[in-house]
Structures are given as structure tokens and as C-alpha cells.
Write a protein that holds these residues in place. Structure first.
Motif, PDB file in Angstrom:
ATOM      1  N   TRP A  45       6.064  73.204 -14.567  1.00 21.03           N
ATOM      2  CA  TRP A  45       5.786  72.094 -15.478  1.00 21.03           C
ATOM      3  C   TRP A  45       4.544  72.287 -16.337  1.00 21.03           C
ATOM      4  CZ3 TRP A  45       9.463  68.524 -15.862  1.00 21.03           C
ATOM      5  CH2 TRP A  45      10.399  68.448 -14.815  1.00 21.03           C
ATOM      6  N   THR A  46       3.871  73.402 -16.199  1.00 21.30           N
ATOM      7  CA  THR A  46       2.625  73.528 -16.936  1.00 21.30           C
ATOM      8  C   THR A  46       2.825  73.983 -18.369  1.00 21.30           C
ATOM      9  OG1 THR A  46       2.336  75.782 -16.088  1.00 21.30           O
ATOM     10  CG2 THR A  46       1.263  73.996 -14.870  1.00 21.30           C
ATOM     11  N   THR A  47       3.959  74.582 -18.693  1.00 24.38           N
ATOM     12  CA  THR A  47       4.226  75.050 -20.051  1.00 24.38           C
ATOM     13  C   THR A  47       5.606  74.586 -20.487  1.00 24.38           C
ATOM     14  OG1 THR A  47       5.305  77.132 -19.410  1.00 24.38           O
ATOM     15  CG2 THR A  47       2.886  77.132 -19.530  1.00 24.38           C
ATOM     16  N   ILE A 134       9.063  61.727 -13.155  1.00 24.71           N
ATOM     17  CA  ILE A 134       8.695  62.976 -13.819  1.00 24.71           C
ATOM     18  C   ILE A 134       8.192  62.679 -15.231  1.00 24.71           C
ATOM     19  CG2 ILE A 134       9.587  65.142 -14.754  1.00 24.71           C
ATOM     20  CD1 ILE A 134      11.551  65.195 -12.380  1.00 24.71           C
ATOM     21  N   LEU A 135       8.921  61.831 -15.943  1.00 24.13           N
ATOM     22  CA  LEU A 135       8.527  61.484 -17.306  1.00 24.13           C
ATOM     23  C   LEU A 135       7.149  60.828 -17.317  1.00 24.13           C
ATOM     24  CD1 LEU A 135       9.246  61.275 -20.301  1.00 24.13           C
ATOM     25  CD2 LEU A 135      10.427  59.125 -19.789  1.00 24.13           C
ATOM     26  N   HIS A 136       6.916  59.949 -16.360  1.00 20.12           N
ATOM     27  CA  HIS A 136       5.612  59.298 -16.253  1.00 20.12           C
ATOM     28  C   HIS A 136       4.503  60.332 -16.084  1.00 20.12           C
ATOM     29  CE1 HIS A 136       2.622  56.277 -14.917  1.00 20.12           C
ATOM     30  NE2 HIS A 136       2.298  57.176 -14.004  1.00 20.12           N
ATOM     31  N   GLU A 137       4.733  61.317 -15.229  1.00 18.14           N
ATOM     32  CA  GLU A 137       3.708  62.323 -14.974  1.00 18.14           C
ATOM     33  C   GLU A 137       3.495  63.227 -16.178  1.00 18.14           C
ATOM     34  OE1 GLU A 137       1.526  62.870 -12.446  1.00 18.14           O
ATOM     35  OE2 GLU A 137       2.187  60.838 -11.978  1.00 18.14           O
ATOM     36  N   ARG A 140       1.424  61.306 -18.517  1.00 19.84           N
ATOM     37  CA  ARG A 140       0.059  61.151 -17.991  1.00 19.84           C
ATOM     38  C   ARG A 140      -0.745  62.431 -18.192  1.00 19.84           C
ATOM     39  NH1 ARG A 140      -2.859  61.924 -13.337  1.00 19.84           N
ATOM     40  NH2 ARG A 140      -1.133  63.016 -12.342  1.00 19.84           N
ATOM     41  N   ASN A 141      -0.042  63.571 -18.184  1.00 15.48           N
ATOM     42  CA  ASN A 141      -0.711  64.854 -18.353  1.00 15.48           C
ATOM     43  C   ASN A 141      -0.754  65.307 -19.807  1.00 15.48           C
ATOM     44  OD1 ASN A 141      -1.290  65.193 -15.611  1.00 15.48           O
ATOM     45  ND2 ASN A 141       0.741  66.024 -15.195  1.00 15.48           N
ATOM     46  N   GLY A 142      -0.457  64.387 -20.735  1.00 18.66           N
ATOM     47  CA  GLY A 142      -0.628  64.689 -22.144  1.00 18.66           C
ATOM     48  C   GLY A 142       0.536  65.376 -22.819  1.00 18.66           C
ATOM     49  N   ARG A 239      -4.111  66.124  -6.965  1.00 14.89           N
ATOM     50  CA  ARG A 239      -5.457  66.261  -7.506  1.00 14.89           C
ATOM     51  C   ARG A 239      -6.217  67.364  -6.765  1.00 14.89           C
ATOM     52  NH1 ARG A 239      -4.941  60.569  -8.366  1.00 14.89           N
ATOM     53  NH2 ARG A 239      -5.586  60.065  -6.251  1.00 14.89           N
ATOM     54  N   GLN A 240      -5.959  67.466  -5.467  1.00 18.63           N
ATOM     55  CA  GLN A 240      -6.636  68.505  -4.686  1.00 18.63           C
ATOM     56  C   GLN A 240      -6.130  69.892  -5.065  1.00 18.63           C
ATOM     57  OE1 GLN A 240      -5.841  67.320  -0.688  1.00 18.63           O
ATOM     58  NE2 GLN A 240      -7.158  65.525  -0.781  1.00 18.63           N
ATOM     59  N   ALA A 241      -4.818  69.988  -5.342  1.00 20.63           N
ATOM     60  CA  ALA A 241      -4.222  71.291  -5.642  1.00 20.63           C
ATOM     61  C   ALA A 241      -4.280  71.617  -7.126  1.00 20.63           C
ATOM     62  CB  ALA A 241      -2.764  71.314  -5.170  1.00 20.63           C
ATOM     63  N   GLY A 242      -4.645  70.609  -7.947  1.00 19.46           N
ATOM     64  CA  GLY A 242      -4.691  70.844  -9.372  1.00 19.46           C
ATOM     65  C   GLY A 242      -3.324  70.970  -9.990  1.00 19.46           C
ATOM     66  N   SER A 243      -2.337  70.314  -9.405  1.00 20.87           N
ATOM     67  CA  SER A 243      -0.970  70.437  -9.898  1.00 20.87           C
ATOM     68  C   SER A 243      -0.351  69.063 -10.051  1.00 20.87           C
ATOM     69  CB  SER A 243      -0.127  71.260  -8.918  1.00 20.87           C
ATOM     70  OG  SER A 243      -0.044  70.597  -7.680  1.00 20.87           O
ATOM     71  N   THR A 244       0.848  69.039 -10.626  1.00 17.91           N
ATOM     72  CA  THR A 244       1.581  67.793 -10.776  1.00 17.91           C
ATOM     73  C   THR A 244       2.187  67.395  -9.447  1.00 17.91           C
ATOM     74  OG1 THR A 244       2.115  68.448 -13.022  1.00 17.91           O
ATOM     75  CG2 THR A 244       3.408  66.660 -12.067  1.00 17.91           C
ATOM     76  N   PRO A 245       2.059  66.155  -9.009  1.00 16.04           N
ATOM     77  CA  PRO A 245       2.542  65.770  -7.689  1.00 16.04           C
ATOM     78  C   PRO A 245       4.061  65.771  -7.593  1.00 16.04           C
ATOM     79  CG  PRO A 245       1.866  63.846  -8.917  1.00 16.04           C
ATOM     80  CD  PRO A 245       1.467  65.030  -9.735  1.00 16.04           C
ATOM     81  N   LYS A 246       4.539  66.055  -6.411  1.00 13.87           N
ATOM     82  CA  LYS A 246       5.958  65.863  -6.133  1.00 13.87           C
ATOM     83  C   LYS A 246       6.217  64.366  -6.048  1.00 13.87           C
ATOM     84  CE  LYS A 246       6.204  68.003  -2.257  1.00 13.87           C
ATOM     85  NZ  LYS A 246       6.840  68.466  -1.022  1.00 13.87           N
ATOM     86  N   THR A 247       7.443  63.979  -6.350  1.00 16.40           N
ATOM     87  CA  THR A 247       7.800  62.591  -6.114  1.00 16.40           C
ATOM     88  C   THR A 247       8.249  62.440  -4.683  1.00 16.40           C
ATOM     89  OG1 THR A 247      10.110  62.918  -6.734  1.00 16.40           O
ATOM     90  CG2 THR A 247       8.566  62.335  -8.496  1.00 16.40           C
ATOM     91  N   THR A 248       8.184  61.247  -4.165  1.00 19.32           N
ATOM     92  CA  THR A 248       8.762  61.002  -2.859  1.00 19.32           C
ATOM     93  C   THR A 248      10.251  60.883  -3.024  1.00 19.32           C
ATOM     94  OG1 THR A 248       8.444  58.647  -3.127  1.00 19.32           O
ATOM     95  CG2 THR A 248       6.713  59.855  -1.988  1.00 19.32           C
TER      96      THR A 248
END
Length: 252
Positions: A45-47, A134-137, A140-142, A239-248
Motif C-alpha cells: 500500500w505504500t506506492t 481501507i479507503l479510510h486509511e 488518512r495517509n494522504g 504506528r509502532q511498525a510504521g505501516s498501515t494497520p490491518k483491519t479486524t
């Protein structure tokens, strides 16, 4: 059957009072975890390239299932097709459509054909919950400028809400088995499509968001509009891993 005695009257009660939705969630939990793992190995999801890999996998896997449902599902049980929306997103990213996956086949002969169809529809429709998270995240990440016709599809979310009364009602063991087998077959189809793509796995820590039909992200309890948000535990972990969170967890 359990017996409840009231005076001279003996009332038979089902030994399993769970509804079909609960049964499907429990029965497919392991298979859904396998799909999550395959998706993590194949997309990121980073690119925009990682996002395109996710969309390509979704298009390749969903189109055969949509074709099967179009041929077999009665009115009211056929989810709105999403492969055209995914195609539009890929076109906006200037990415060619992936090769079509092998046909989705499922034998539904017998008295519980409708339950089988419901199991397939549940997998596709339930994913609309995770898609909203996913769309929300992404936003949120720009990444507001990333095409999101698929993730923001209102038609599938409406279909999901319409089918909920049918899957949240008590059901017979035979119908539950038929729906579960169909749902498992649908997950297996997506896994088979995702696994060959694992060789192009994005780098570790790319922040893969996963969702399932029946493990939705947490609902914002304060929001009457049923806005979906990721769970706080997942957000803290990300936030700890510096990545986008998984959804439950609620399907693909």
C-alpha cells in the motif's frame, strides 16, 4: 435438540442457536486467515504500484465469481458487479487489466442451492466493510488522489445491508453446511489467484491492509452513519511498525 420443560409441556429448542452469519464467520476463519497471508505476500500500500497489484488481483479473482453468480443467483442474491469499477481504477492508474483467472465452478445441485449461492454472495458482499476501512486509511495517509471506485462502492455496501436479514436468521444444519462449503470454495478460489502473485511481493513493512467478509473493522459507535474505522489495537500496532494497520475481521 435441548429440552425446556414448562409444567407438562416440553419445548424442543435448537442445540445451536447461532445464525448463519455467525456460523459462516467461525467456519471460514482459518481459510480467511490463509487468504490474508496470501494477500500480504502479493500486494502492498505504500506506492501506486502496490495498490495496482491489489486491484489487479481483485479483478482477476472477482470476475469469474461474478460471472458464476450472474448465471446462478436469483434476483436479490446477486451482488452488484465490481470488476468494472476495478477496471476503471486500473485504467486511471494506467495499468492494463490482468489476465482472467480460471473459471469459478461450484456444484449447487440439491435442495440447498440457494444456501450455496448465499455463501458465495456473503464472501463478496462482506468485503465491502473492509474496503471502506481501507479507503479510510488511504485517505488518512494522504492518498486522496488514488482512484477508489472499487473501495468506495456504495452499491455493494447497500447489497450487504440488504442481505443481512437473510444471514442473521436461524438456519438448518443442512443449509448452513451448504453455505459454508460454498464460502470455503470462494475463499479457495481467491487464494489460488493470490498465491502465484506472491513472487512479486512488495518489500516488508509496506503496510498491507487486509479485510474479510465477516471480520469488519470496528464500527464507530458514536456515528449513526455506520462509518467504519480501524480498531485501536491495530492502529497502535501500525504506528509502532510504521505501516498501515490491518483491519479486524468481515471477507476478501
Amino acid at each position: 435438540m435441548a429440552q425446556l420443560r414448562r409444567g407438562a409441556l416440553v419445548i424442543e429448542q435448537p442445540s445451536d442457536s447461532r445464525n448463519l452469519r455467525a456460523i459462516l464467520r467461525e467456519a471460514t476463519a482459518h481459510t480467511h486467515d490463509q487468504l490474508d497471508e496470501a494477500m500480504r505476500a502479493a500486494t502492498g500500500w505504500t506506492t501506486t504500484a502496490h495498490y495496482a497489484a491489489f486491484l489487479s488481483l481483485q479483478h482477476a479473482a472477482r470476475r469469474p465469481v461474478e460471472d458464476w453468480l450472474d448465471a446462478h443467483a436469483p434476483e436479490g442474491l446477486c451482488p452488484p458487479p465490481q470488476s468494472p469499477l476495478i477496471a476503471a481504477d486500473l485504467d486511471a492508474l494506467r495499468v492494463e487489466l490482468p489476465a482472467r483467472a480460471s473459471n469459478f465452478e461450484l456444484n449447487i445441485a440439491g435442495p440447498h442451492a440457494k444456501a450455496s449461492i448465499l455463501g458465495v454472495a456473503w464472501v463478496l458482499a462482506g468485503s465491502s466493510l473492509g474496503n471502506r476501512a481501507i479507503l479510510h486509511e488511504l485517505r488518512r495517509n494522504g492518498h486522496d488522489d488514488w482512484p477508489s471506485a472499487f473501495l468506495g462502492d456504495d452499491a455493494m455496501l447497500a447489497f450487504w445491508n440488504a442481505m443481512r436479514p437473510g444471514i442473521e436468521a436461524p438456519t438448518s444444519a443442512e443449509a448452513a453446511n451448504a453455505a459454508t462449503e460454498a464460502a470455503q470454495a470462494t475463499f479457495a478460489h481467491f487464494i489460488a489467484v493470490a498465491k502465484p502473485s506472491a513472487g512479486t511481493k512488495p518489500e516488508q513493512g509496506s503496510g498491507v491492509l487486509t479485510c474479510d467478509p465477516e471480520t469488519p473493522p470496528m464500527l464507530d459507535e458514536a456515528g449513526a452513519d455506520d462509518t467504519l474505522i480501524p480498531s485501536e489495537d491495530c492502529a497502535n500496532e501500525s504506528r509502532q511498525a510504521g505501516s498501515t494497520p490491518k483491519t479486524t475481521k468481515e471477507p476478501v
